[in-house]
Write a protein that holds these residues in place. Sequence first.
Motif, PDB file in Angstrom:
ATOM      1  N   THR A  78       0.830  -1.198   0.000  1.00 32.27           N
ATOM      2  CA  THR A  78       0.000   0.000   0.000  1.00 32.27           C
ATOM      3  C   THR A  78       0.868   1.253   0.000  1.00 32.27           C
ATOM      4  OG1 THR A  78      -1.749  -1.152   1.190  1.00 32.27           O
ATOM      5  CG2 THR A  78      -1.857   1.241   1.181  1.00 32.27           C
ATOM      6  N   VAL A  79       0.450   2.226  -0.780  1.00 34.52           N
ATOM      7  CA  VAL A  79       1.083   3.538  -0.777  1.00 34.52           C
ATOM      8  C   VAL A  79       0.035   4.565  -0.346  1.00 34.52           C
ATOM      9  CG1 VAL A  79       0.589   3.957  -3.233  1.00 34.52           C
ATOM     10  CG2 VAL A  79       2.475   5.165  -2.124  1.00 34.52           C
ATOM     11  N   TYR A  80       0.477   5.574   0.363  1.00 38.06           N
ATOM     12  CA  TYR A  80      -0.422   6.567   0.938  1.00 38.06           C
ATOM     13  C   TYR A  80      -0.064   7.970   0.450  1.00 38.06           C
ATOM     14  CZ  TYR A  80      -1.025   2.689   4.219  1.00 38.06           C
ATOM     15  OH  TYR A  80      -1.256   1.453   4.779  1.00 38.06           O
ATOM     16  N   LEU A  81      -1.046   8.839   0.494  1.00 42.77           N
ATOM     17  CA  LEU A  81      -0.811  10.260   0.262  1.00 42.77           C
ATOM     18  C   LEU A  81      -1.579  11.029   1.333  1.00 42.77           C
ATOM     19  CD1 LEU A  81       0.583  12.309  -1.646  1.00 42.77           C
ATOM     20  CD2 LEU A  81      -1.636  12.550  -2.792  1.00 42.77           C
ATOM     21  N   GLN A  82      -0.849  11.540   2.292  1.00 44.66           N
ATOM     22  CA  GLN A  82      -1.449  12.374   3.328  1.00 44.66           C
ATOM     23  C   GLN A  82      -1.503  13.804   2.805  1.00 44.66           C
ATOM     24  OE1 GLN A  82      -2.688  11.562   6.484  1.00 44.66           O
ATOM     25  NE2 GLN A  82      -3.390  13.695   6.479  1.00 44.66           N
ATOM     26  N   MET A  83      -2.690  14.371   2.779  1.00 42.98           N
ATOM     27  CA  MET A  83      -2.886  15.709   2.224  1.00 42.98           C
ATOM     28  C   MET A  83      -3.410  16.630   3.324  1.00 42.98           C
ATOM     29  SD  MET A  83      -4.530  14.742  -1.483  1.00 42.98           S
ATOM     30  CE  MET A  83      -6.075  14.201  -0.767  1.00 42.98           C
ATOM     31  N   ASN A  84      -2.627  17.608   3.670  1.00 42.55           N
ATOM     32  CA  ASN A  84      -3.000  18.584   4.700  1.00 42.55           C
ATOM     33  C   ASN A  84      -3.134  19.969   4.085  1.00 42.55           C
ATOM     34  OD1 ASN A  84      -2.755  16.524   6.652  1.00 42.55           O
ATOM     35  ND2 ASN A  84      -0.584  16.996   6.967  1.00 42.55           N
ATOM     36  N   SER A  85      -3.773  20.847   4.816  1.00 40.92           N
ATOM     37  CA  SER A  85      -3.949  22.242   4.374  1.00 40.92           C
ATOM     38  C   SER A  85      -4.481  22.296   2.949  1.00 40.92           C
ATOM     39  CB  SER A  85      -2.619  23.003   4.478  1.00 40.92           C
ATOM     40  OG  SER A  85      -2.124  22.974   5.796  1.00 40.92           O
ATOM     41  N   LEU A  86      -5.497  21.538   2.691  1.00 44.42           N
ATOM     42  CA  LEU A  86      -6.024  21.431   1.336  1.00 44.42           C
ATOM     43  C   LEU A  86      -6.604  22.755   0.857  1.00 44.42           C
ATOM     44  CD1 LEU A  86      -7.541  17.887   1.613  1.00 44.42           C
ATOM     45  CD2 LEU A  86      -5.934  18.616  -0.148  1.00 44.42           C
ATOM     46  N   LYS A  87      -6.454  22.975  -0.446  1.00 48.34           N
ATOM     47  CA  LYS A  87      -6.932  24.197  -1.086  1.00 48.34           C
ATOM     48  C   LYS A  87      -7.923  23.830  -2.191  1.00 48.34           C
ATOM     49  CE  LYS A  87      -2.299  26.210  -0.561  1.00 48.34           C
ATOM     50  NZ  LYS A  87      -1.153  26.816  -1.289  1.00 48.34           N
ATOM     51  N   PRO A  88      -8.801  24.750  -2.556  1.00 47.29           N
ATOM     52  CA  PRO A  88      -9.743  24.447  -3.648  1.00 47.29           C
ATOM     53  C   PRO A  88      -9.033  24.019  -4.931  1.00 47.29           C
ATOM     54  CG  PRO A  88     -10.466  26.396  -2.478  1.00 47.29           C
ATOM     55  CD  PRO A  88      -9.117  26.026  -1.906  1.00 47.29           C
ATOM     56  N   GLU A  89      -7.855  24.533  -5.179  1.00 50.55           N
ATOM     57  CA  GLU A  89      -7.120  24.167  -6.396  1.00 50.55           C
ATOM     58  C   GLU A  89      -6.557  22.744  -6.342  1.00 50.55           C
ATOM     59  OE1 GLU A  89      -6.687  26.916  -4.527  1.00 50.55           O
ATOM     60  OE2 GLU A  89      -4.552  27.483  -4.418  1.00 50.55           O
ATOM     61  N   ASP A  90      -6.668  22.069  -5.206  1.00 47.74           N
ATOM     62  CA  ASP A  90      -6.283  20.667  -5.119  1.00 47.74           C
ATOM     63  C   ASP A  90      -7.402  19.744  -5.609  1.00 47.74           C
ATOM     64  OD1 ASP A  90      -4.714  21.427  -1.992  1.00 47.74           O
ATOM     65  OD2 ASP A  90      -3.723  21.101  -3.918  1.00 47.74           O
ATOM     66  N   THR A 121     -12.481  16.642  -3.611  1.00 45.81           N
ATOM     67  CA  THR A 121     -13.107  17.945  -3.830  1.00 45.81           C
ATOM     68  C   THR A 121     -12.910  18.804  -2.591  1.00 45.81           C
ATOM     69  OG1 THR A 121     -14.776  16.947  -5.274  1.00 45.81           O
ATOM     70  CG2 THR A 121     -15.242  19.146  -4.419  1.00 45.81           C
ATOM     71  N   VAL A 122     -12.328  19.971  -2.789  1.00 48.09           N
ATOM     72  CA  VAL A 122     -12.060  20.891  -1.688  1.00 48.09           C
ATOM     73  C   VAL A 122     -12.930  22.122  -1.871  1.00 48.09           C
ATOM     74  CG1 VAL A 122     -10.305  22.157  -0.414  1.00 48.09           C
ATOM     75  CG2 VAL A 122      -9.698  20.035  -1.606  1.00 48.09           C
ATOM     76  N   SER A 123     -13.793  22.364  -0.915  1.00 52.60           N
ATOM     77  CA  SER A 123     -14.694  23.512  -0.996  1.00 52.60           C
ATOM     78  C   SER A 123     -14.080  24.721  -0.293  1.00 52.60           C
ATOM     79  CB  SER A 123     -16.042  23.171  -0.383  1.00 52.60           C
ATOM     80  OG  SER A 123     -15.892  22.885   1.000  1.00 52.60           O
ATOM     81  N   SER A 124     -14.409  25.882  -0.799  1.00 52.14           N
ATOM     82  CA  SER A 124     -13.852  27.116  -0.211  1.00 52.14           C
ATOM     83  C   SER A 124     -14.742  27.679   0.880  1.00 52.14           C
ATOM     84  CB  SER A 124     -13.664  28.160  -1.308  1.00 52.14           C
ATOM     85  OG  SER A 124     -14.891  28.401  -1.962  1.00 52.14           O
TER      86      SER A 124
END
Length: 124
Positions: A78-90, A121-124
Amino acid sequence: QVQLVESGGGLVQAGGSLRLSCAASGRTFSSKAMGWFRQAPGKEREFVAAISWSGGSTYYADSVKGRFTISRDNAKNTVYLQMNSLKPEDTAAYYCARSGIMAATTTPLRYDYWGQGTQVTVSS
């Protein structure tokens, strides 16, 4: 044959976090580099992060550096991607991919197997 199945996508507010997972079948997982790419509507697929076969080397796109972390567990394939401080452009569909080589690479052509993707989906 290698199969990659992503999970963990969803809807999150700006500033929030998500952790994507990619489970791989096949016995060669631990000897190959892995990567994450993303594609937003109307845009080309772009590199996000890559990790070498051992996890000792990682690369990140400038747009996610300092916010995203790629990691792997070879015992769990398994490979992971931890995503923090997400922005709408992500906001994009995120794809994991298995490289044909051991070293981490940012080049899509080096990847020979791709998952079906998971929507973030990152909402603003």
